[in-house]
Design a protein around this motif. Structure first.
Motif, mmCIF file in Angstrom:
data_model
loop_
_atom_site.group_PDB
_atom_site.id
_atom_site.type_symbol
_atom_site.label_atom_id
_atom_site.label_comp_id
_atom_site.label_asym_id
_atom_site.label_seq_id
_atom_site.Cartn_x
_atom_site.Cartn_y
_atom_site.Cartn_z
ATOM 1 N N ALA A 9 0.967 -1.031 0.003
ATOM 2 C CA ALA A 9 -0.075 0.062 -0.014
ATOM 3 C C ALA A 9 0.860 1.188 0.121
ATOM 4 C CB ALA A 9 -0.888 -0.028 1.239
ATOM 5 N N GLN A 13 1.007 3.891 -3.056
ATOM 6 C CA GLN A 13 0.748 5.274 -2.814
ATOM 7 C C GLN A 13 1.650 6.127 -2.901
ATOM 8 O OE1 GLN A 13 -2.018 5.765 0.332
ATOM 9 N NE2 GLN A 13 -1.413 7.757 0.970
ATOM 10 N N LYS A 70 -9.185 -1.536 0.007
ATOM 11 C CA LYS A 70 -7.768 -1.246 0.010
ATOM 12 C C LYS A 70 -7.133 -1.975 -1.224
ATOM 13 C CE LYS A 70 -7.255 0.841 4.645
ATOM 14 N NZ LYS A 70 -6.612 0.958 5.869
ATOM 15 N N ARG A 73 -8.072 -0.856 -5.009
ATOM 16 C CA ARG A 73 -7.324 0.319 -5.551
ATOM 17 C C ARG A 73 -6.184 -0.292 -6.350
ATOM 18 N NH1 ARG A 73 -4.084 4.254 -2.249
ATOM 19 N NH2 ARG A 73 -3.122 3.027 -0.680
ATOM 20 N N THR A 166 -8.652 13.612 0.958
ATOM 21 C CA THR A 166 -7.602 12.968 0.455
ATOM 22 C C THR A 166 -7.505 13.529 -0.923
ATOM 23 O OG1 THR A 166 -6.717 10.871 -0.080
ATOM 24 C CG2 THR A 166 -9.065 11.021 -0.585
ATOM 25 N N SER A 169 -6.075 8.240 -4.451
ATOM 26 C CA SER A 169 -7.074 7.168 -4.134
ATOM 27 C C SER A 169 -6.997 6.493 -2.832
ATOM 28 C CB SER A 169 -6.801 5.977 -5.385
ATOM 29 O OG SER A 169 -5.705 5.297 -5.112
ATOM 30 N N GLY A 170 -6.179 6.511 -2.044
ATOM 31 C CA GLY A 170 -5.813 6.030 -0.882
ATOM 32 C C GLY A 170 -6.572 6.836 0.364
ATOM 33 N N TYR A 171 -6.775 6.148 1.533
ATOM 34 C CA TYR A 171 -7.231 6.768 2.536
ATOM 35 C C TYR A 171 -6.709 6.143 3.755
ATOM 36 C CZ TYR A 171 -10.726 8.929 5.997
ATOM 37 O OH TYR A 171 -11.231 9.660 6.949
ATOM 38 N N GLU A 172 -6.152 6.914 4.576
ATOM 39 C CA GLU A 172 -5.424 6.596 6.027
ATOM 40 C C GLU A 172 -6.291 6.715 7.199
ATOM 41 O OE1 GLU A 172 -2.880 4.574 5.873
ATOM 42 O OE2 GLU A 172 -2.487 4.744 3.572
#
Length: 353
Positions: A9, A13, A70, A73, A166, A169-172
């Motif tokens: 990931a 990212q 997760k 993506r 964000t 395309s990611g989200y932490e």
């Protein structure tokens, strides 16, 4: 971008953030800085692709609902690689196009395998592969519809960015059940937008590759001709000769360093030539006299000699009785003819005057 201590990931990212930065960049696409970012992002996604294969992250019998958000993506990896190879500026454009096409085809295959392609996407993909002929109005209508769809998807992605806070395309962080559903819709929208862009890129690639292949074939043929010409020139140089085709086609210096002529020239008195041009009359001067012309025509047989004087009448010899009798009879016959045929006889039925 080393993957030794980073998760899949994290590797993905970092490469994605760099890709999005390239998309917004105002640098010239052929600048060293721009190309350095492109190559760096390619290395990141290639590492991500290797890690996906090592982890066996996706199975061919999995559908979209079976894949976690997760992981979902990460399917964008092949799409990003295809886009990046198209952005490369190298001497071998054809190789970059083929690499880009290979990654984009792989991305579409993954989406089809995991049932992410929509019915409209499948229909459009089928049209691309079969090259179905369409009239101008149909093509224009489809182009307008796809433009509107692209604009709508971009706007939706921007709205999700605002909601989720964000830029990629990611989200932490922790996600509530409501945000979890929105985040999944956000990732699926990213995939749909990537599918749309992939198909558009494939259309352009299908048009560009044949042109590059023709250019490569023409360049190879010209190189072969140049090689033969250079070999012939070198052979003539060894023999002390100059290629006539080189002489007549050259537009450079008159002579080479060895004193051999490179193109035809004439040594003249430049001042005398200029004077002739200044003082000559405005009309064209004759190139031969009348006598010379008549002599030339006479030689060609265009004039007949003689025939300008009337032949002298042959007089009968006084001692030649037969000739005298023949002349007498001829004169009598002529007189009889004139008596029988008065002057004007036959004109307007014999009416004279």
């Amino acid at each position: 971008m080393s993957g030794n201590d980073e998760s899949l990931a994290q590797v993905f990212q970092k490469a994605e953030i760099l890709f999005l930065d390239i998309q917004k960049s105002t640098l010239a696409s052929n600048s060293d800085e721009y190309q350095s970012k492109v190559n760096q992002s390619i290395r990141g996604f290639e590492l991500s692709s290797r890690m996906v294969r090592q982890l066996s992250l996706f199975s061919d019998n999995e559908f979209m609902e079976d894949i976690s958000t997760k992981d979902l993506r990460i399917l964008l990896t092949e799409y990003y690689l295809g886009e990046l190879f198209l952005k490369r500026v190298t001497p071998d454009r054809l190789a970059d196009l083929n690499s880009g096409k290979e990654h984009l085809d792989h991305f579409l295959l993954q989406c089809e395998t995991h049932d992410i392609l929509t019915p409209s996407d499948k229909k459009y993909l089928e049209q691309l592969t079969t090259n179905t002929p369409k009239d101008a109005a149909t093509r224009r209508g489809e182009k307008i519809a796809r433009f509107k769809r692209e604009k709508e998807m971009r706007n939706q992605i921007e709205e999700f960015h605002k909601i989720l806070g964000t830029t990629n395309s990611g989200y932490e962080g922790e996600l509530s059940s409501e945000l979890e559903d929105q985040y999944r819709d956000f990732v699926l929208l990213h995939l749909q937008y990537a599918i749309f862009q992939t198909m558009e890129q494939l259309v352009g690639i299908q048009q560009e590759i044949p042109m590059l292949q023709q250019m490569a074939e023409r360049k190879a043929a010209e190189g072969s001709n140049d090689s033969r010409a250079s070999n012939r020139t070198a052979h003539d140089a060894r023999d002390g000769k100059v290629d006539s085709s080189t002489i007549w086609n050259a537009t450079g210096p008159l002579m080479d360093p060895q004193g051999r002529p490179l193109r035809p020239f004439m040594i003249t008195n430049k001042r005398a030539e200029m004077m002739k041009g200044v003082f000559r009359p405005g009309h064209s001067l004759p190139t031969m006299s009348i006598e010379e012309y008549l002599d030339q025509e006479m030689e060609r047989g265009n004039f007949l000699s003689g025939g300008t004087e009337e032949p002298k009448k042959k007089e009968a010899d006084d001692n030649d009785e037969e000739a005298i009798n023949a002349e007498t009879i001829k004169a009598r016959n002529w007189d009889d003819f004139k008596d029988d045929n008065p002057k004007g006889w036959g004109n307007k039925g014999g009416r004279i005057g």
